[in-house]
Design a protein around this motif. Sequence first.
Motif, PDB file in Angstrom:
ATOM      1  N   HIS A   1       0.852  -1.198   0.000  1.00  0.00           N
ATOM      2  CA  HIS A   1       0.000   0.000   0.000  1.00  0.00           C
ATOM      3  C   HIS A   1       0.881   1.238   0.000  1.00  0.00           C
ATOM      4  O   HIS A   1       2.091   1.143   0.161  1.00  0.00           O
ATOM      5  CB  HIS A   1      -1.009  -0.018   1.154  1.00  0.00           C
ATOM      6  CG  HIS A   1      -0.423   0.175   2.524  1.00  0.00           C
ATOM      7  ND1 HIS A   1       0.561  -0.622   3.047  1.00  0.00           N
ATOM      8  CD2 HIS A   1      -0.713   1.088   3.493  1.00  0.00           C
ATOM      9  CE1 HIS A   1       0.847  -0.224   4.278  1.00  0.00           C
ATOM     10  NE2 HIS A   1       0.104   0.818   4.572  1.00  0.00           N
TER      11      HIS A   1
ATOM     12  N   HIS B   1       1.156   3.999   1.889  1.00  0.00           N
ATOM     13  CA  HIS B   1       1.584   4.801   3.042  1.00  0.00           C
ATOM     14  C   HIS B   1       3.112   4.942   2.992  1.00  0.00           C
ATOM     15  O   HIS B   1       3.826   4.000   2.641  1.00  0.00           O
ATOM     16  CB  HIS B   1       1.157   4.141   4.361  1.00  0.00           C
ATOM     17  CG  HIS B   1      -0.269   4.455   4.733  1.00  0.00           C
ATOM     18  ND1 HIS B   1      -1.031   3.634   5.520  1.00  0.00           N
ATOM     19  CD2 HIS B   1      -1.063   5.513   4.411  1.00  0.00           C
ATOM     20  CE1 HIS B   1      -2.244   4.176   5.676  1.00  0.00           C
ATOM     21  NE2 HIS B   1      -2.287   5.316   5.008  1.00  0.00           N
TER      22      HIS B   1
ATOM     23  N   HIS C   1       6.038   2.533   3.928  1.00  0.00           N
ATOM     24  CA  HIS C   1       6.234   1.312   3.132  1.00  0.00           C
ATOM     25  C   HIS C   1       6.770   1.625   1.739  1.00  0.00           C
ATOM     26  O   HIS C   1       7.025   0.723   0.958  1.00  0.00           O
ATOM     27  CB  HIS C   1       4.906   0.553   2.983  1.00  0.00           C
ATOM     28  CG  HIS C   1       4.337   0.125   4.293  1.00  0.00           C
ATOM     29  ND1 HIS C   1       4.284  -1.190   4.682  1.00  0.00           N
ATOM     30  CD2 HIS C   1       3.826   0.852   5.323  1.00  0.00           C
ATOM     31  CE1 HIS C   1       3.745  -1.265   5.900  1.00  0.00           C
ATOM     32  NE2 HIS C   1       3.463  -0.033   6.303  1.00  0.00           N
TER      33      HIS C   1
ATOM     34  N   HIS D   1      -7.278  -2.223   5.589  1.00  0.00           N
ATOM     35  CA  HIS D   1      -6.495  -1.132   6.172  1.00  0.00           C
ATOM     36  C   HIS D   1      -7.212   0.190   5.874  1.00  0.00           C
ATOM     37  O   HIS D   1      -8.246   0.196   5.214  1.00  0.00           O
ATOM     38  CB  HIS D   1      -5.091  -1.184   5.565  1.00  0.00           C
ATOM     39  CG  HIS D   1      -4.090  -0.310   6.257  1.00  0.00           C
ATOM     40  ND1 HIS D   1      -4.013  -0.181   7.622  1.00  0.00           N
ATOM     41  CD2 HIS D   1      -3.072   0.452   5.761  1.00  0.00           C
ATOM     42  CE1 HIS D   1      -3.028   0.643   7.924  1.00  0.00           C
ATOM     43  NE2 HIS D   1      -2.441   1.044   6.818  1.00  0.00           N
TER      44      HIS D   1
ATOM     45  N   ASP E   1      -0.237  -3.458   5.676  1.00  0.00           N
ATOM     46  CA  ASP E   1      -0.843  -3.254   6.984  1.00  0.00           C
ATOM     47  C   ASP E   1      -2.298  -3.715   6.931  1.00  0.00           C
ATOM     48  O   ASP E   1      -2.962  -3.541   5.909  1.00  0.00           O
ATOM     49  CB  ASP E   1      -0.841  -1.762   7.332  1.00  0.00           C
ATOM     50  CG  ASP E   1       0.557  -1.192   7.564  1.00  0.00           C
ATOM     51  OD1 ASP E   1       1.514  -1.956   7.660  1.00  0.00           O
ATOM     52  OD2 ASP E   1       0.681   0.041   7.620  1.00  0.00           O
TER      53      ASP E   1
ATOM     54  N   HIS F   1      -5.149  -1.298  12.339  1.00  0.00           N
ATOM     55  CA  HIS F   1      -3.928  -2.081  12.496  1.00  0.00           C
ATOM     56  C   HIS F   1      -4.246  -3.314  13.341  1.00  0.00           C
ATOM     57  O   HIS F   1      -5.351  -3.458  13.865  1.00  0.00           O
ATOM     58  CB  HIS F   1      -2.846  -1.243  13.188  1.00  0.00           C
ATOM     59  CG  HIS F   1      -2.140  -0.306  12.249  1.00  0.00           C
ATOM     60  ND1 HIS F   1      -1.438  -0.757  11.155  1.00  0.00           N
ATOM     61  CD2 HIS F   1      -2.031   1.051  12.247  1.00  0.00           C
ATOM     62  CE1 HIS F   1      -0.917   0.284  10.514  1.00  0.00           C
ATOM     63  NE2 HIS F   1      -1.274   1.388  11.150  1.00  0.00           N
TER      64      HIS F   1
HETATM   65 ZN   LIG Z   1      -0.376   1.733   6.530  1.00  0.00          ZN
END
Ligand SMILES: [Zn+2]
Length: 287
Positions: free
Chosen positions: A60, A62, A65, A140, A211, A247
């Motif tokens: 993903h 974010h 990452h 997520h 996540d 999470h």
């Molecule tokens: Zn994330």
Amino acid sequence: MKIVLLGTSSAVPTLTRGLSSTALIREGDVFLFDCGEGTQVQLMRAGVRRSRIHSIFIGHLHGDHLYGIIGLLSTLHLDGREAPLNVFGPEGLRVFLNAAFRTSDLQFAFRLTIREFPRGYRGRVLDEEEFYVDALPLDHSIFCLGWRFQEKAKPGVFNLEKAEELGIPSGPLYGKLQHGENITLADGHVITPDMVLGAPRPGKSVVYCLDTQFSERSIELADKCTALIHETTFGTDAAEMARERKHSTMEDAARVAREAAAENLIATHFSSRYDGRQLARHANAFA
Ligand SMILES: [Zn+2]
Ligand SMILES: [Zn+2]
């Protein structure tokens, strides 16, 4: 297969933990799952050869990452890399990468293939002779894909004694049987592969779930896998915060591993609120 955790911190790096990235090394090839800031330094520290990176999977978008990928790609370019490279990830990845490439006038001499998947995608993203990689959506705060790296089953062990007993002349006929083909001997006897091969040997599998909050889809993806790498941002002390932020807690990850009958659980993506000692305590509670 060897798994190297390059970064185990969530959201922000700490002095002892880098941001999300995990290398899976198989037959010398490196498969990188996520690429948080600092990943290329961690690769050097861990002695993982960046020249052998085969594919990069970004679950993903974010930043924790993703933000290391530009630096890593730039270094691969400066290395004079010629081998092609795949980058897989959710929709939006291409816009992010191209903006950086254009801004920095970064052009690659190697073939860079970017494959994006739309929201909700599930399916096979890579299919090679000895392994494949499947993806499905996790749960997520933004669209996030989980990955399953699966080795294909290998044919059973060839029983030489049995082959001689059956009067099969050594040579190409052995190969045909090993590839699952029937053969006919000079005397007209038909030999089927199961007469000389043991049971097929199942391949190993590694599943990457970062996540996500607890999800039935993680269980589906991790079904009977050899190793499940699952995020465990929080301990049970912060279960409510885990739910709010989509999470998982250590308990959630343990539940996924148990219900999926995963052989091993690897916990990662820890909140910076925990030091090493606290993490060990949380992990031991579910060991
Ligand atoms: Zn994330
Ligand atoms: Zn994260």
